[in-house]
Design a protein around this motif. Structure first.
Motif, PDB file in Angstrom:
ATOM      1  N   GLU A  68      95.601  75.788  52.820  1.00 34.39           N
ATOM      2  CA  GLU A  68      94.986  75.320  51.579  1.00 34.39           C
ATOM      3  C   GLU A  68      96.036  74.696  50.671  1.00 34.39           C
ATOM      4  O   GLU A  68      97.195  75.124  50.653  1.00 34.39           O
ATOM      5  N   GLU A  69      95.612  73.702  49.918  1.00 32.61           N
ATOM      6  CA  GLU A  69      96.535  72.985  49.046  1.00 32.61           C
ATOM      7  C   GLU A  69      97.239  73.918  48.065  1.00 32.61           C
ATOM      8  O   GLU A  69      98.453  73.824  47.867  1.00 32.61           O
ATOM      9  N   ILE A  70      96.481  74.833  47.482  1.00 32.41           N
ATOM     10  CA  ILE A  70      97.085  75.749  46.499  1.00 32.41           C
ATOM     11  C   ILE A  70      98.094  76.683  47.161  1.00 32.41           C
ATOM     12  O   ILE A  70      99.091  77.083  46.555  1.00 32.41           O
ATOM     13  N   GLN A  71      97.857  77.030  48.424  1.00 37.21           N
ATOM     14  CA  GLN A  71      98.800  77.855  49.181  1.00 37.21           C
ATOM     15  C   GLN A  71     100.132  77.130  49.342  1.00 37.21           C
ATOM     16  O   GLN A  71     101.212  77.740  49.202  1.00 37.21           O
ATOM     17  N   VAL A  97     101.275  74.657  47.363  1.00 39.62           N
ATOM     18  CA  VAL A  97     101.894  74.553  46.033  1.00 39.62           C
ATOM     19  C   VAL A  97     102.612  75.850  45.684  1.00 39.62           C
ATOM     20  O   VAL A  97     103.749  75.835  45.172  1.00 39.62           O
ATOM     21  N   ARG A  98     101.989  76.973  45.963  1.00 44.26           N
ATOM     22  CA  ARG A  98     102.617  78.263  45.643  1.00 44.26           C
ATOM     23  C   ARG A  98     103.874  78.510  46.476  1.00 44.26           C
ATOM     24  O   ARG A  98     104.825  79.147  45.999  1.00 44.26           O
ATOM     25  N   GLU A 153      99.278  73.526  40.432  1.00 44.84           N
ATOM     26  CA  GLU A 153      98.497  74.714  40.781  1.00 44.84           C
ATOM     27  C   GLU A 153      97.230  74.794  39.933  1.00 44.84           C
ATOM     28  O   GLU A 153      96.138  75.072  40.439  1.00 44.84           O
ATOM     29  N   LYS A 154      97.380  74.543  38.640  1.00 47.61           N
ATOM     30  CA  LYS A 154      96.227  74.574  37.734  1.00 47.61           C
ATOM     31  C   LYS A 154      95.207  73.510  38.120  1.00 47.61           C
ATOM     32  O   LYS A 154      93.992  73.767  38.157  1.00 47.61           O
ATOM     33  N   CYS A 173      94.766  72.154  41.032  1.00 43.50           N
ATOM     34  CA  CYS A 173      94.129  72.492  42.314  1.00 43.50           C
ATOM     35  C   CYS A 173      92.978  73.478  42.118  1.00 43.50           C
ATOM     36  O   CYS A 173      92.029  73.505  42.910  1.00 43.50           O
ATOM     37  N   LYS A 174      93.070  74.295  41.067  1.00 41.90           N
ATOM     38  CA  LYS A 174      92.022  75.274  40.784  1.00 41.90           C
ATOM     39  C   LYS A 174      90.856  74.662  40.003  1.00 41.90           C
ATOM     40  O   LYS A 174      89.792  75.282  39.896  1.00 41.90           O
ATOM     41  N   ALA A 177      92.243  68.081  45.250  1.00 44.93           N
ATOM     42  CA  ALA A 177      93.403  68.940  45.495  1.00 44.93           C
ATOM     43  C   ALA A 177      94.436  68.283  46.408  1.00 44.93           C
ATOM     44  O   ALA A 177      95.650  68.431  46.193  1.00 44.93           O
TER      45      ALA A 177
END
Length: 343
Positions: free
Chosen positions: A243-246, A248-249, A313-314, A316-317, A323
């Motif tokens: 996942e994109e947010i994964q 980024v983190r 991150e923000k 992407c949410k 994303a």
């Protein structure tokens, strides 16, 4: 029952005669092939002894399950235990296998390699987990420490030595696919021949850099400004379902590690030692790359990176935000900055 790696290794050293079948499943074809060989050798020293071993393919027997039953219940003409290897099994094997194992008095070992579609929720895996006669071993992508361990083992088996710097370079160039790694290492061993020793030049001459499959690979490539490798890695991860947010983190964690190391250098600790303090030991082969990054990226720049990634991150949410585009912009921005710092 589900066997973890330690349990599987314990079985190989001292097989449990109550286990009639072992199911191998997952995406790591190389690891599955390695386990098949080791499991066969718990019964027969000769992988292809016609009296002790038999090899079947599920496509060839699924129309007549009696073929599998006949092999499993057959007696060796020379006496002793037998092993049957069944390749490319899927969930259609679940019902007939349960009946076969519960009814048969045979002491033969059935080694089953599953198709890539099998996972922890598959009915065949569930059967193995709940049956007192079966064990299941998940063969997923190697972690970094698995890569290092498998390299050491193969070099030792072939009586080949390796300088520490060559070993780190080799590990850094390998991927999480054990089958591919084994091919690369075997090419390297053949290349050095009677010299029986590997140095950095040997690794560079033979082993193609294929480490693209992990989040750590992406982070190191991005902060080093290695555009082609970073974009290849990013594409791979997204295609594999990350996942994109994964992602980024993961970049945020990497930035945080560099800031931790930067704080160590402000106390007078050398960059090489600082990265050793903050990075996991299983990433030892990335220490030199991390130390180089530490010298290029100032603390202020790293704080700017944090701001960029927190915003990503923000975003992407945020509902309706693209994303993939957000992630791609962040990665390309970092690659551009890293490339300028490397000049």
């Amino acid at each position: 029952m589900i066997y973890k790696q330690g349990q599987a290794e314990a079985y190989l050293k001292k097989p449990d005669m109550n286990i009639k079948a072992v199911l191998l499943y997952g995406q790591n074809e190389g690891l599955i092939a390695e386990y098949v060989k080791k499991l066969v050798r718990t019964v027969s020293t000769d992988m292809y002894d016609p009296f002790a071993t038999a090899y079947l393919n599920w496509d060839d027997v699924k129309g007549d399950i009696g073929v599998l039953a006949a092999e499993y219940n057959g007696q060796s003409l020379m006496g002793g235990r037998r092993v049957i290897v069944l390749k490319d099994a899927d969930n259609n094997l679940t019902k007939p296998l349960g009946e076969l194992l519960s009814d048969s008095p045979s002491d033969a070992l059935l080694v089953i390699s599953g198709t890539s579609s099998l996972n922890g929720k598959s009915s065949l895996v569930a059967l193995a987990n709940n049956s007192p006669y079966m064990a299941a071993v998940a063969c997923y992508e190697d972690r970094d420490e698995n890569i290092a361990a498998s390299v050491k083992a193969l070099l030792q088996e072939n009586d080949v030595t390796c300088t520490n710097s060559a070993f780190m370079l080799l590990c850094a160039r390998l991927s999480n696919d054990r089958k591919s790694n084994l091919n690369e290492i075997e090419k390297l061993i053949t290349y050095v021949g009677n010299k029986k020793h590997i140095d950095e030049d040997d690794v560079r001459a033979v082993v193609f850099d294929q480490a693209i499959s992990g989040l750590d690979d992406l982070c190191f490539y991005v902060f080093s400004g290695l555009k082609n490798k970073a974009l290849h890695s990013l594409k791979y991860l997204l295609n594999e379902g990350a996942e994109e947010i994964q992602i980024v983190r993961a970049l945020i964690r990497h930035t945080d590690k560099l800031l931790e190391a930067k704080a160590q250098t402000e106390k007078g600790i050398a960059a090489a030692e600082a990265v050793r303090k903050v990075l996991p030991k299983n990433l030892f082969y990335r220490y030199d790359m991390a130390a180089t990054q530490l010298g290029r990226w100032s603390k202020d720049r790293l704080f700017d990176v944090m701001g960029l990634l927190y915003k990503a991150e923000k975003d992407c949410k945020t509902t309706n935000m693209p994303a993939v585009d957000v992630l791609s912009y962040a990665v390309l921005t970092l690659l551009s900055a890293a490339a300028k710092l490397a000049r």
